[in-house]
Design an enzyme around this catalytic site. Structure first.
Site, PDB file in Angstrom:
ATOM      1  CG  ASP A 161     -33.626   7.506   2.057  1.00 33.70           C
ATOM      2  OD1 ASP A 161     -34.749   7.575   3.159  1.00 33.70           O
ATOM      3  OD2 ASP A 161     -33.617   6.470   1.577  1.00 33.70           O
ATOM      4  CD  GLU A 162     -39.626   7.445   2.262  1.00 33.62           C
ATOM      5  OE1 GLU A 162     -39.862   7.008   2.163  1.00 33.62           O
ATOM      6  OE2 GLU A 162     -38.659   6.141   3.179  1.00 33.62           O
TER       7      GLU A 162
HETATM    8  P1  TTP Z   1     -34.576   3.363   3.757  1.00 31.94           P
HETATM    9  O1  TTP Z   1     -34.967   4.387   2.261  1.00 31.94           O
HETATM   10  O2  TTP Z   1     -35.675   2.553   4.956  1.00 31.94           O
HETATM   11  O3  TTP Z   1     -33.506   1.880   2.727  1.00 31.94           O
HETATM   12  P2  TTP Z   1     -31.959   2.560   1.967  1.00 31.94           P
HETATM   13  O4  TTP Z   1     -32.293   4.398   1.887  1.00 31.94           O
HETATM   14  O5  TTP Z   1     -30.929   2.237   3.112  1.00 31.94           O
HETATM   15  O6  TTP Z   1     -32.493   1.698   0.941  1.00 31.94           O
HETATM   16  P3  TTP Z   1     -33.271   0.994   0.384  1.00 31.94           P
HETATM   17  O7  TTP Z   1     -32.327   1.207  -1.682  1.00 31.94           O
HETATM   18  O8  TTP Z   1     -33.748   0.285   0.578  1.00 31.94           O
HETATM   19  O9  TTP Z   1     -34.222   2.588   0.008  1.00 31.94           O
HETATM   20  O10 TTP Z   1     -34.000   3.487   5.136  1.00 31.94           O
HETATM   21  C1  TTP Z   1     -33.530   4.807   4.323  1.00 31.94           C
HETATM   22  C2  TTP Z   1     -32.308   5.008   5.844  1.00 31.94           C
HETATM   23  O11 TTP Z   1     -32.754   4.861   7.074  1.00 31.94           O
HETATM   24  C3  TTP Z   1     -30.996   4.019   5.868  1.00 31.94           C
HETATM   25  O12 TTP Z   1     -29.701   3.953   4.842  1.00 31.94           O
HETATM   26  C4  TTP Z   1     -30.933   3.825   6.669  1.00 31.94           C
HETATM   27  C5  TTP Z   1     -31.923   4.407   7.983  1.00 31.94           C
HETATM   28  N1  TTP Z   1     -32.585   3.371   8.552  1.00 31.94           N
HETATM   29  C6  TTP Z   1     -32.569   2.427   9.747  1.00 31.94           C
HETATM   30  O13 TTP Z   1     -31.599   3.197  10.886  1.00 31.94           O
HETATM   31  N2  TTP Z   1     -33.044   1.950  10.166  1.00 31.94           N
HETATM   32  C7  TTP Z   1     -33.347   0.713   9.685  1.00 31.94           C
HETATM   33  O14 TTP Z   1     -34.640  -0.248   9.998  1.00 31.94           O
HETATM   34  C8  TTP Z   1     -33.952   0.762   8.245  1.00 31.94           C
HETATM   35  C9  TTP Z   1     -35.546   0.470   7.300  1.00 31.94           C
HETATM   36  C10 TTP Z   1     -33.408   2.078   7.885  1.00 31.94           C
HETATM   37 CA    CA Z   2     -33.843   4.860   0.898  1.00 36.82          CA
END
Ligand code: TTP
Ligand code: CA
Length: 428
Positions: free
Chosen positions: A142-143
């Protein structure tokens, strides 16, 4: 090009020649979401990160969940993968044990992750990134980093406006929100995207880099995991402001190469460029046995050595990959391949092993095998110091210890440290 604009209607806002930009709302559409920075028209490195990604996709697909606290996770590991921003109000966060999360918010809606769906959404978003620049470096599902240098003439607008329009387009076409960080290097863009989540848009320029970083704890530096945080804390360093004023000699003495790296980042210096996905699609390593093997433990020992070998190649080629494939050839030459796609790309043997071991145990039913191999695909460039490996069932200490072992091996050679599981029974 204007130094201020509205993130909803993209109208330019006028900036006083002297003094502060104090306008609170857009004069065209009354939105409070104004972007302003004195260097806004010069910054071209962006980091985009979806907000509460898995939860956002589930909310998109079930509007009844919109205002509810939603937790994605559970399954075998029983931890939270992510929590939506409503659930975060209750203190719920990624990697938290599920029972604790439910205790903190008993009325939360808990859903099992649907990684296939999230990967498809991730790919859709990546295509939209590639519409604004070919220079897209995906970081995870997602990034991504985007380098928009030179796109201003093509798009007839600043990189900042291009990014704000991209964020809006993702909301409209994909149905999830993103946060954007804009700066002049990758480290700062990544820091910026995290400053104003969700639906954020943060800008860091040369004029404000030092105070913006000074305000943050060292844990915000990608790659500073729990172990390094503890060590820094022991030296009295908890905030980036302290790194900015600590003598470089001291940091190098205490932390070696990492000391340099920390000192540079604390000043906002990062020379890494945005690297689009590499063309090499996979790496693999395999071994044919002298005599066929059916014993689980022996197969696992071979598998571990292959994982180490593959990890070494991935590391030296600065590659991380997302799909782990196990290959087996039976005594009668039947090939079996079994794959698993990880939520986060990896290059670490520990993570390759955890996943391939599960795949192998499902096959090692007494069948005699003549060959075993392991592959890593979905490759892209390594993120250097970033924490790309910490999410897939192997705890942070293990991955940090692997990084520490790598450093020792770089200095003293491969034989300096051998892990027990690679040794034969007689040498253990
Ligand atoms: P992240 O980008 O770390 O988190 P997020 O998108 O949920 O939230 P934020 O708004 O803070 O960016 O992670 C992306 C996806 O990866 C997240 O939706 C679920 C997965 N993930 C896991 O499965 N386990 C984890 O420990 C983390 C940090 C993320
Ligand atoms: Ca994210």
């Amino acid at each position: 090009m204007s130094l201020a604009f509205c993130r909803d209607c993209f109208a330019a806002a006028s900036v006083p020649a002297k003094g502060h930009f104090e306008q609170k709302r857009c004069r065209a559409c009354n939105s409070p979401r104004l972007a302003y920075h004195p260097e806004l028209d010069q910054l071209t490195i962006a980091h985009v990160d979806c907000d509460a990604f898995y939860a956002a996709v589930e909310k998109r697909d079930n509007p009844q969940l919109k205002d509810k606290p939603v937790i994605i996770g559970g399954g075998k590991r029983g931890v939270v993968a992510t929590a939506c921003y409503v659930a975060r109000i209750y203190g719920i966060h990624s990697a938290m044990p599920m029972y604790k999360a439910i205790k903190a918010c008993p009325h939360a809606v808990v859903l099992k992750p649907n990684i296939t769906k999230y990967s498809a959404v991730g790919r859709e978003i990546r295509k939209l990134f590639e519409n604004v620049t070919p220079q897209v470096e995906p970081v995870s599902i997602d990034e991504a980093f985007l380098d928009l240098t030179g796109t201003e003439r093509l798009h007839k607008q600043s990189a900042a406006v291009t990014m704000a329009k991209l964020a809006k387009r993702i909301e409209q076409e994909v149905g999830v929100t993103v946060s954007v960080g804009l700066s002049y290097n990758k480290f700062l863009a990544k820091i910026a995207s995290d400053l104003d989540k969700p639906r954020g848009f943060s800008v860091i320029g040369q004029t404000d880099v030092i105070p913006r970083l000074a305000a943050l704890p060292v844990s915000k530096i990608p790659g500073v995991g729990k172990v390094l945080q503890e060590k820094l804390k022991h030296d009295g360093i908890e905030r980036i402001s302290q790194l900015q004023t600590t003598d470089l000699g001291f940091l190098v003495d205490r932390y070696g190469k990492s000391g340099h790296w920390l000192a540079n980042l604390a000043q906002g210096q990062d020379t890494r460029s945005v690297k689009p996905r590499s063309r090499a699609k996979s790496l693999s390593s395999e071994t044919t046995f002298d005599t066929d093997i059916s014993d689980k433990e022996t197969l696992l020992r071979h598998l571990w050595r292959l994982c180490e070998k593959l990890a070494k190649r991935a590391k030296s080629g600065r590659k991380v990959g997302k799909t782990v494939t196990l290959k087996l050839k039976t005594a009668d030459f039947q090939i079996r391949t079994r794959s698993r796609t990880l939520a986060r790309p990896t290059q670490l043997s520990e993570i390759l092993y955890v996943h391939s071991k599960e795949l192998l145990l499902a096959e090692a039913d007494g069948t005699a095998f003549r060959l075993i191999g392991i592959g890593l695909s979905g490759l892209h460039e390594d993120l250097e110091e970033q924490e790309v490996d910490l999410f897939d069932g192997v705890d942070e200490r293990k991955t940090e210890s692997e990084r520490a072992i790598d450093l020792v091996r770089q200095k003293f050679g491969d034989q300096a440290i051998m892990k027990g599981r690679g040794m034969t029974k007689s040498t253990k």
